[in-house]
Write a protein that holds these residues in place. Structure first.
Motif, PDB file in Angstrom:
ATOM      1  N   GLU A  49       0.864  -1.279   0.039  1.00 36.75           N
ATOM      2  CA  GLU A  49       0.003  -0.028  -0.108  1.00 36.75           C
ATOM      3  C   GLU A  49       0.873   1.119   0.068  1.00 36.75           C
ATOM      4  N   ARG A  50       1.875   1.185   0.922  1.00 36.29           N
ATOM      5  CA  ARG A  50       2.801   2.395   0.781  1.00 36.29           C
ATOM      6  C   ARG A  50       3.346   2.471  -0.529  1.00 36.29           C
ATOM      7  N   LEU A  51       3.927   1.466  -1.382  1.00 43.84           N
ATOM      8  CA  LEU A  51       4.332   1.649  -2.630  1.00 43.84           C
ATOM      9  C   LEU A  51       3.490   2.213  -3.516  1.00 43.84           C
ATOM     10  N   VAL A  52       2.037   1.778  -3.585  1.00 41.36           N
ATOM     11  CA  VAL A  52       1.013   2.264  -4.278  1.00 41.36           C
ATOM     12  C   VAL A  52       1.098   4.019  -4.014  1.00 41.36           C
ATOM     13  N   ARG A  53       0.892   4.052  -2.885  1.00 43.84           N
ATOM     14  CA  ARG A  53       0.867   5.763  -2.254  1.00 43.84           C
ATOM     15  C   ARG A  53       1.914   6.364  -2.775  1.00 43.84           C
ATOM     16  N   ASP A  54       3.349   6.231  -2.755  1.00 42.85           N
ATOM     17  CA  ASP A  54       4.509   6.749  -3.145  1.00 42.85           C
ATOM     18  C   ASP A  54       4.357   6.689  -4.630  1.00 42.85           C
ATOM     19  N   THR A  55       4.094   5.609  -5.412  1.00 42.44           N
ATOM     20  CA  THR A  55       4.210   5.844  -6.892  1.00 42.44           C
ATOM     21  C   THR A  55       3.051   6.671  -7.493  1.00 42.44           C
ATOM     22  N   VAL A  56       1.912   6.869  -6.915  1.00 44.25           N
ATOM     23  CA  VAL A  56       0.836   7.678  -7.360  1.00 44.25           C
ATOM     24  C   VAL A  56       1.388   9.170  -6.985  1.00 44.25           C
ATOM     25  N   ARG A  57       1.703   9.126  -6.031  1.00 43.90           N
ATOM     26  CA  ARG A  57       2.216  10.644  -5.386  1.00 43.90           C
ATOM     27  C   ARG A  57       3.175  11.193  -6.107  1.00 43.90           C
ATOM     28  N   ARG A  58       4.259  10.327  -6.915  1.00 42.68           N
ATOM     29  CA  ARG A  58       5.108  10.846  -7.398  1.00 42.68           C
ATOM     30  C   ARG A  58       4.689  11.159  -9.044  1.00 42.68           C
ATOM     31  N   PHE A  59       3.940  10.421  -9.517  1.00 41.06           N
ATOM     32  CA  PHE A  59       3.289  10.908 -10.695  1.00 41.06           C
ATOM     33  C   PHE A  59       2.509  12.025 -10.747  1.00 41.06           C
ATOM     34  N   ALA A  60       1.848  12.332  -9.645  1.00 42.05           N
ATOM     35  CA  ALA A  60       0.858  13.329  -9.431  1.00 42.05           C
ATOM     36  C   ALA A  60       1.812  14.658  -9.366  1.00 42.05           C
ATOM     37  N   ASP A  61       2.920  14.821  -8.218  1.00 39.37           N
ATOM     38  CA  ASP A  61       3.770  15.781  -8.348  1.00 39.37           C
ATOM     39  C   ASP A  61       4.521  16.121  -9.605  1.00 39.37           C
ATOM     40  N   GLU A  62       4.980  15.024 -10.210  1.00 43.68           N
ATOM     41  CA  GLU A  62       5.566  15.283 -11.731  1.00 43.68           C
ATOM     42  C   GLU A  62       4.779  15.593 -12.922  1.00 43.68           C
ATOM     43  N   ARG A  63       3.732  14.997 -13.004  1.00 49.87           N
ATOM     44  CA  ARG A  63       2.922  15.153 -14.181  1.00 49.87           C
ATOM     45  C   ARG A  63       1.595  15.946 -14.051  1.00 49.87           C
ATOM     46  N   ILE A  64       0.984  16.108 -12.914  1.00 48.97           N
ATOM     47  CA  ILE A  64      -0.243  16.883 -12.659  1.00 48.97           C
ATOM     48  C   ILE A  64       0.083  18.439 -12.152  1.00 48.97           C
ATOM     49  N   ARG A  65       0.746  18.351 -11.047  1.00 49.02           N
ATOM     50  CA  ARG A  65       0.867  19.621 -10.213  1.00 49.02           C
ATOM     51  C   ARG A  65       1.701  20.932 -10.963  1.00 49.02           C
ATOM     52  N   PRO A  66       2.544  20.781 -11.923  1.00 50.00           N
ATOM     53  CA  PRO A  66       3.092  21.803 -12.553  1.00 50.00           C
ATOM     54  C   PRO A  66       1.982  22.405 -13.617  1.00 50.00           C
ATOM     55  N   HIS A  67       0.825  21.648 -13.855  1.00 55.16           N
ATOM     56  CA  HIS A  67       0.007  22.251 -14.894  1.00 55.16           C
ATOM     57  C   HIS A  67      -1.542  22.420 -14.347  1.00 55.16           C
ATOM     58  N   ILE A  68      -1.672  21.770 -13.022  1.00 53.78           N
ATOM     59  CA  ILE A  68      -3.049  21.732 -12.628  1.00 53.78           C
ATOM     60  C   ILE A  68      -3.924  23.281 -12.550  1.00 53.78           C
ATOM     61  N   GLY A  69      -3.129  24.188 -12.096  1.00 54.66           N
ATOM     62  CA  GLY A  69      -3.530  25.497 -11.859  1.00 54.66           C
ATOM     63  C   GLY A  69      -3.882  26.162 -13.093  1.00 54.66           C
ATOM     64  N   ASP A  70      -3.211  25.940 -14.353  1.00 51.01           N
ATOM     65  CA  ASP A  70      -3.581  26.371 -15.541  1.00 51.01           C
ATOM     66  C   ASP A  70      -4.698  25.822 -16.102  1.00 51.01           C
ATOM     67  N   TRP A  71      -4.764  24.443 -16.096  1.00 47.87           N
ATOM     68  CA  TRP A  71      -5.920  23.858 -16.444  1.00 47.87           C
ATOM     69  C   TRP A  71      -7.226  23.964 -15.945  1.00 47.87           C
ATOM     70  N   PHE A  72      -7.148  24.388 -14.594  1.00 47.20           N
ATOM     71  CA  PHE A  72      -8.276  24.848 -13.610  1.00 47.20           C
ATOM     72  C   PHE A  72      -8.765  26.077 -14.311  1.00 47.20           C
TER      73      PHE A  72
END
Length: 392
Positions: A23-46
């Motif tokens: 479960e921690r592996l899932v958490r950390d993997t998805v968090r890394r994806f969100a940090d790298e792929r989503i967070r840099p762009h989400i304010g602009d998308w919103f």
């Protein structure tokens, strides 16, 4: 297990230590994806009101989160808590991202997985799991949200075919879907139908003017005498048990996801308070700011514990709809309170897309309502503890 040497301000009770290694592996993997792929762009998308679903769907499929709690057909067969922590990390980035994953996996895919024929499962589930296809789930209507039993969308038989007529609204992924799971009244009761875009009489238009869930596709679907073949119907269920059981799966993702949104608001406020200087000292040193931060932290940790307990019950096969209502009602409400308080810590900066708190607060206003309003979940729990139904 060795005692922690330091308290983590983002998880004071070390609730994360109660997760398994997987479960921690899932958490950390998805968090890394969100940090790298989503967070840099989400304010602009919103701000622009867009969500690049076609671009992100294959990446989410490769990540393994689309239908991850289902078995077979390219799905991971993960446990409930593993799915929950994935939702937590997705919604920490944005509710729209978690909504996309929930609708794809817990609503569209789960309906086909639970009630579809083997041919329907083979046709749709592998592509949906991989993100090569996108699905939606159409139950809510303009005049019937909390009372789906009185839906007006209807399907009638015409020889071997079905003819579908009606309107659905507030449908996530509606205008971009490759398949819509549409629930309609029939002479035999409520049935589910698989409707493909391009079918004559089927149109999808996006809902304009949203101030919430802007980084998400929300649509109205219209069916004007849409002719469907006999094999378009889901054969495995008749009645509201079909759509409501899938909604319960999606609500489970919500009660976890809102923990992520709340945590993101709290940690943003905590970081800001440590760096924002007023009266020659960081505002984190003022008593009123510390009170706000502590209240936020308490709500985040309590919501996390609620989610974990319900997740464990679900993995044991012991979770009931009332447990899901408990989590959805409590955790969304807590997350909204945290988001609003965090905004006050950030002051005027809190209303910009440079920080996540007002975006989360706006999104959570939708999350409070969809897939069961707070009023409905209150009545579910009221009936649970009193034995008296108060719906009518």
């Amino acid at each position: 297990m060795a005692k922690p040497t330091r308290i983590d301000p983002a998880d004071v009770l070390a609730v994360g230590d109660l997760l398994t290694d997987e479960e921690r592996l899932v958490r950390d993997t998805v968090r890394r994806f969100a940090d790298e792929r989503i967070r840099p762009h989400i304010g602009d998308w919103f701000e622009r009101g867009v969500f690049p679903a076609r671009e992100l769907a294959p990446e989410l499929g490769a990540l393994g989160v689309l239908g991850m709690h289902l078995d077979g057909y390219g799905c991971a067969g993960s446990g409930a808590v593993a799915y929950g922590v994935a939702c937590m990390e997705l919604e920490a980035a944005d509710s729209g991202l978690r909504s996309f994953v929930s609708v794809q996996g817990s609503l569209a895919m789960r309906s086909v997985h639970a009630f579809g024929s083997e041919e329907q499962k083979q046709r749709w589930l592998p592509g949906l799991a991989a993100g090569e296809l996108i699905g939606c789930f159409a139950l809510t209507e303009p005049d019937f949200g909390s009372d789906p039993a009185n839906m007006r969308t209807r399907a009638r038989r015409k020889g071997a075919d079905w003819v579908l007529t009606g309107t659905k609204t507030w449908i996530t992924n509606g205008s971009i879907s490759d398949v819509a799971v549409v629930w309609a009244q029939t002479d035999d009761g409520v049935r589910g139908f698989l409707v493909e875009p391009g079918t004559p009489g089927f149109t999808a238009t996006d809902v304009p003017g949203k101030l919430s869930l802007r980084a998400s596709v929300t649509s109205e679907l219209a069916f004007d005498e849409v002719v469907l073949p006999a094999d378009a119907v889901l054969p495995g269920v008749t009645g509201l048990r079909g759509p409501l059981s899938s909604l319960n799966e999606a609500r489970f993702g919500i009660l976890w996801g809102t923990v992520g949104a709340a945590r993101d608001c709290y940690t943003a406020a905590l970081d800001y308070a440590g760096s924002r200087v007023q009266f020659e000292r960081p505002i984190a040193s003022f008593q009123l700011t510390q009170q706000k931060l502590v209240e936020m932290m308490l709500e985040v940790e309590k919501a996390y514990l609620v989610a974990l307990r319900i997740g464990r019950l679900k993995d044991e096969g012991a979770a009931r709809p009332a447990h899901i209502s408990f989590g959805k009602l409590n955790n969304v409400r807590a997350a909204l309170d945290v988001a609003r308080s965090a905004r006050t810590v950030l002051g005027a900066n809190g209303i910009t897309t440079a920080y996540p708190v007002l975006r989360h607060a706006n999104n959570l206003e939708s999350v409070l309502t969809y897939e069961g309003t707070s009023e409905i979940h209150t009545l579910v729990l009221g009936e649970t503890i009193t034995g008296e139904a108060a719906y009518r």
